[in-house]
Design an enzyme around this catalytic site. Sequence first.
Site, PDB file in Angstrom:
ATOM      1  N   LYS A  55       0.840  -1.219   0.000  1.00 59.89           N
ATOM      2  CA  LYS A  55       0.000   0.000   0.000  1.00 59.89           C
ATOM      3  C   LYS A  55       0.859   1.247   0.000  1.00 59.89           C
ATOM      4  O   LYS A  55       0.681   2.152  -0.804  1.00 59.89           O
ATOM      5  CB  LYS A  55      -0.897   0.004   1.234  1.00 59.89           C
ATOM      6  CG  LYS A  55      -1.560   1.352   1.519  1.00 59.89           C
ATOM      7  CD  LYS A  55      -2.487   1.321   2.710  1.00 59.89           C
ATOM      8  CE  LYS A  55      -1.826   1.621   3.993  1.00 59.89           C
ATOM      9  NZ  LYS A  55      -1.585   3.053   4.272  1.00 59.89           N
ATOM     10  N   ASN A  56       1.838   1.304   0.928  1.00 57.16           N
ATOM     11  CA  ASN A  56       2.577   2.553   1.119  1.00 57.16           C
ATOM     12  C   ASN A  56       3.597   2.805   0.018  1.00 57.16           C
ATOM     13  O   ASN A  56       4.068   3.936  -0.134  1.00 57.16           O
ATOM     14  CB  ASN A  56       3.209   2.592   2.515  1.00 57.16           C
ATOM     15  CG  ASN A  56       2.125   2.668   3.590  1.00 57.16           C
ATOM     16  OD1 ASN A  56       0.974   3.012   3.291  1.00 57.16           O
ATOM     17  ND2 ASN A  56       2.466   2.322   4.805  1.00 57.16           N
ATOM     18  N   CYS A 149      -6.011   8.207   8.637  1.00 61.76           N
ATOM     19  CA  CYS A 149      -6.111   7.675  10.013  1.00 61.76           C
ATOM     20  C   CYS A 149      -5.575   8.723  11.000  1.00 61.76           C
ATOM     21  O   CYS A 149      -4.441   9.169  10.883  1.00 61.76           O
ATOM     22  CB  CYS A 149      -5.314   6.385  10.142  1.00 61.76           C
ATOM     23  SG  CYS A 149      -6.074   5.022   9.253  1.00 61.76           S
ATOM     24  N   ARG A 154      -0.390  14.354  13.290  1.00 61.68           N
ATOM     25  CA  ARG A 154       0.440  13.997  12.130  1.00 61.68           C
ATOM     26  C   ARG A 154       0.834  15.267  11.395  1.00 61.68           C
ATOM     27  O   ARG A 154       0.271  15.636  10.385  1.00 61.68           O
ATOM     28  CB  ARG A 154      -0.293  12.986  11.257  1.00 61.68           C
ATOM     29  CG  ARG A 154      -0.667  11.719  12.040  1.00 61.68           C
ATOM     30  CD  ARG A 154      -1.346  10.655  11.223  1.00 61.68           C
ATOM     31  NE  ARG A 154      -0.401   9.944  10.361  1.00 61.68           N
ATOM     32  CZ  ARG A 154      -0.790   8.978   9.513  1.00 61.68           C
ATOM     33  NH1 ARG A 154      -2.067   8.672   9.412  1.00 61.68           N
ATOM     34  NH2 ARG A 154       0.110   8.360   8.749  1.00 61.68           N
ATOM     35  N   ASP A 339       3.448   0.169  12.404  1.00 59.94           N
ATOM     36  CA  ASP A 339       2.217  -0.339  11.769  1.00 59.94           C
ATOM     37  C   ASP A 339       1.917  -1.780  12.147  1.00 59.94           C
ATOM     38  O   ASP A 339       0.871  -2.303  11.755  1.00 59.94           O
ATOM     39  CB  ASP A 339       2.318  -0.226  10.243  1.00 59.94           C
ATOM     40  CG  ASP A 339       2.326   1.217   9.797  1.00 59.94           C
ATOM     41  OD1 ASP A 339       2.663   1.475   8.635  1.00 59.94           O
ATOM     42  OD2 ASP A 339       2.019   2.095  10.624  1.00 59.94           O
ATOM     43  N   ARG A 432      -9.215   0.202   3.692  1.00 60.57           N
ATOM     44  CA  ARG A 432      -8.301   1.163   3.061  1.00 60.57           C
ATOM     45  C   ARG A 432      -6.987   0.492   2.711  1.00 60.57           C
ATOM     46  O   ARG A 432      -6.260   0.940   1.824  1.00 60.57           O
ATOM     47  CB  ARG A 432      -8.004   2.322   4.032  1.00 60.57           C
ATOM     48  CG  ARG A 432      -9.174   3.229   4.314  1.00 60.57           C
ATOM     49  CD  ARG A 432      -8.732   4.368   5.199  1.00 60.57           C
ATOM     50  NE  ARG A 432      -7.527   4.975   4.657  1.00 60.57           N
ATOM     51  CZ  ARG A 432      -6.728   5.761   5.365  1.00 60.57           C
ATOM     52  NH1 ARG A 432      -7.005   6.010   6.625  1.00 60.57           N
ATOM     53  NH2 ARG A 432      -5.660   6.301   4.820  1.00 60.57           N
TER      54      ARG A 432
HETATM   55  C1  EPZ Z   1       3.812   6.679   6.850  1.00 60.51           C
HETATM   56  O1  EPZ Z   1       3.073   7.716   7.466  1.00 60.51           O
HETATM   57  C2  EPZ Z   1       2.834   5.556   6.632  1.00 60.51           C
HETATM   58  N1  EPZ Z   1       1.783   6.006   5.734  1.00 60.51           N
HETATM   59  C3  EPZ Z   1       2.234   5.114   7.968  1.00 60.51           C
HETATM   60  O2  EPZ Z   1       1.452   3.971   7.694  1.00 60.51           O
HETATM   61  C4  EPZ Z   1       3.351   4.705   8.915  1.00 60.51           C
HETATM   62  O3  EPZ Z   1       2.792   4.460  10.194  1.00 60.51           O
HETATM   63  C5  EPZ Z   1       4.406   5.818   9.029  1.00 60.51           C
HETATM   64  O4  EPZ Z   1       4.853   6.209   7.713  1.00 60.51           O
HETATM   65  C6  EPZ Z   1       5.609   5.368   9.845  1.00 60.51           C
HETATM   66  O5  EPZ Z   1       6.204   4.262   9.222  1.00 60.51           O
HETATM   67  C7  EPZ Z   1       2.032   6.005   4.400  1.00 60.51           C
HETATM   68  O6  EPZ Z   1       3.118   5.651   3.957  1.00 60.51           O
HETATM   69  C8  EPZ Z   1       0.917   6.441   3.517  1.00 60.51           C
HETATM   70  P1  EPZ Z   1       6.055   9.675   9.186  1.00 60.51           P
HETATM   71  P2  EPZ Z   1       3.738   9.193   7.592  1.00 60.51           P
HETATM   72  O7  EPZ Z   1       6.111  10.967   8.473  1.00 60.51           O
HETATM   73  O8  EPZ Z   1       4.594   9.431   6.421  1.00 60.51           O
HETATM   74  C9  EPZ Z   1       6.543  12.711  12.784  1.00 60.51           C
HETATM   75  C10 EPZ Z   1      -0.408   2.617   7.694  1.00 60.51           C
HETATM   76  O9  EPZ Z   1      -0.912   2.024   8.651  1.00 60.51           O
HETATM   77  N2  EPZ Z   1       6.506  13.748  11.745  1.00 60.51           N
HETATM   78  O10 EPZ Z   1       7.132   8.659   8.952  1.00 60.51           O
HETATM   79  O11 EPZ Z   1       2.663  10.138   7.910  1.00 60.51           O
HETATM   80  C11 EPZ Z   1       5.211  12.014  12.952  1.00 60.51           C
HETATM   81  O12 EPZ Z   1       4.380  12.743  13.839  1.00 60.51           O
HETATM   82  C12 EPZ Z   1       0.031   4.041   7.867  1.00 60.51           C
HETATM   83  O13 EPZ Z   1      -0.138   2.111   6.574  1.00 60.51           O
HETATM   84  C13 EPZ Z   1       6.746  15.068  12.101  1.00 60.51           C
HETATM   85  O14 EPZ Z   1       6.958  15.377  13.265  1.00 60.51           O
HETATM   86  O15 EPZ Z   1       4.656   8.991   8.893  1.00 60.51           O
HETATM   87  C14 EPZ Z   1       5.610  10.679  13.520  1.00 60.51           C
HETATM   88  O16 EPZ Z   1       5.815  10.796  14.911  1.00 60.51           O
HETATM   89  C15 EPZ Z   1      -0.406   4.595   9.201  1.00 60.51           C
HETATM   90  N3  EPZ Z   1       6.725  16.020  11.126  1.00 60.51           N
HETATM   91  C16 EPZ Z   1       6.963  10.398  12.858  1.00 60.51           C
HETATM   92  O17 EPZ Z   1       7.426  11.663  12.377  1.00 60.51           O
HETATM   93  C17 EPZ Z   1       6.488  15.710   9.806  1.00 60.51           C
HETATM   94  O18 EPZ Z   1       6.499  16.616   8.962  1.00 60.51           O
HETATM   95  C18 EPZ Z   1       6.881   9.440  11.676  1.00 60.51           C
HETATM   96  O19 EPZ Z   1       5.925   9.959  10.759  1.00 60.51           O
HETATM   97  C19 EPZ Z   1       6.251  14.357   9.475  1.00 60.51           C
HETATM   98  C20 EPZ Z   1       6.272  13.397  10.445  1.00 60.51           C
END
Ligand code: EPZ
Length: 453
Positions: A55-56, A149, A154, A339, A432
């Site tokens: 998916k991702n 979600c 986020r 995840d 989803r």
């Molecule tokens: C991706 O989300 C995935 N989604 C998520 O999967 C997954 O949980 C996550 O990466 C972590 O592996 C998709 O790929 C579509 P991050 P993303 O930016 O990109 C902080 C699922 O179940 N952060 O890696 O939104 C954030 O708050 C979904 O398939 C900032 O602070 O995650 C978090 O604590 C759910 N500022 C950490 O970084 C930012 O600008 C990791 O978030 C961005 C993120």
Amino acid sequence: MRFTEGIIYDIIVAVQNGCLHFAGKIIAGSVYSLARYVINGGKTLQGTVTISGAKNAALAILPAVLLVDGQCRIENVPDISDVHILLDILKNMGAEVTEKGSVVTIDCSPVRSTCPEAALVRKMRASYYLMGALLGRFGKANVALPGGCNFASRPIDQHIKGFLALGADVDESDDYVALQPGVGGLHGGKVSLDVVSVGATVNIMLAATLLPGQTIIENAAKEPHIVDLANFLNTMGARVSGAGTDTVKIRGVRSLKGGTYAIIPDQIEAGTYMAAVTAAGGNILVQNVIPKHMDCITTKLQEMGAKITSYDDAIRVERTGALRSTTVKTRPYPGFPTDMQAQVCVCMALASGVSRLTENVYETRFFGYCTELENMGADILISGKTAIVTGKDHLHGATVEAHDLRAGAALVIAGLAAEGQTTVEKIHFIERGYENLIEKLTALGADIRRLED
Ligand code: EPZ
């Protein structure tokens, strides 16, 4: 409530356009949210399950086609609602899209819009990749903030930091992000992420691919879907190096040409089925996987008592004896994935002894499912970032509610393992991200049905 507004807006637009079918679909969509799974648990899982495309990875690669001058054939695309919404957004912008099974043929050459349909953008999280792709293609973008979600806050500050490093002017309102070239124009740049972010790494890669000069992303995410995106871009003529390490380098090129690319198998879908048989018991072959991607999950399930054998592109998981407690701390890849937190918690709830599950990526992710698991008899104490799980010899069926994608998957696993009947509501979250969940679980011997009012 943005989601409700979104549905109402969709219906108004649809009726105005006279396409009642679309309105019907949206109304059905809201009825869709009343659909549920009914599971009669206590059966072990036996047989073979084939994992779908990631998916991702798909959600990063499909927006990347905006950067390509020509047609792309993308194979192993999962049939899940997030993908369909993203394809609807691209079609709405003028892309030519055909879907045949798991193959999507897409040509974004006709696209001229830099402002994707807000009501669609708000229905998912990964729509924010359109910011980087449109900035990279057209030098500007006007994209609504995403939905998806909401198990935690986020933010997108790291995405914005990346766009600024590439010379963009960024105008953020409560609802939109508008990007355009700054006084010095758009150019390659260097950005050191303050936090390892999959989304920010993807968005900066998309924005930088066609920009003049070199872009360096430090403290980059290393997930398999980051590598898959880099491999897709390079297949189309980009010059991305270092993907899978904490430093990704992109040398801008003038254009990308169309081609064919197959998406990698879904690490988290595979891990979900591995956790399901670990919790419910049985013996299954999980095929179409990249075992290396599963290492962090395999190790923890083995600690809990699963017998796991890895082959070239398959993994056999067998659990017949008692489950043992363990300790898990989620981390960015190659650590144990956030995840998979909810899914492994169900295994812990059935293990002998006390397990500790620490969430280091999203601080509030427990709240999407722990209360629901407690309704099924689980004993979970949350203390800060750690859940202390005291195993029970069984869970009992109940009516529970999915609050996000992976929380919903965990409740399905709990229903499979529990004694009695479990009803999981709000399954649109689950659909989803999991292709053909009912068919795949039924083929493994599960007693699970999908009911819709
Ligand atoms: C991706 O989300 C995935 N989604 C998520 O999967 C997954 O949980 C996550 O990466 C972590 O592996 C998709 O790929 C579509 P991050 P993303 O930016 O990109 C902080 C699922 O179940 N952060 O890696 O939104 C954030 O708050 C979904 O398939 C900032 O602070 O995650 C978090 O604590 C759910 N500022 C950490 O970084 C930012 O600008 C990791 O978030 C961005 C993120």
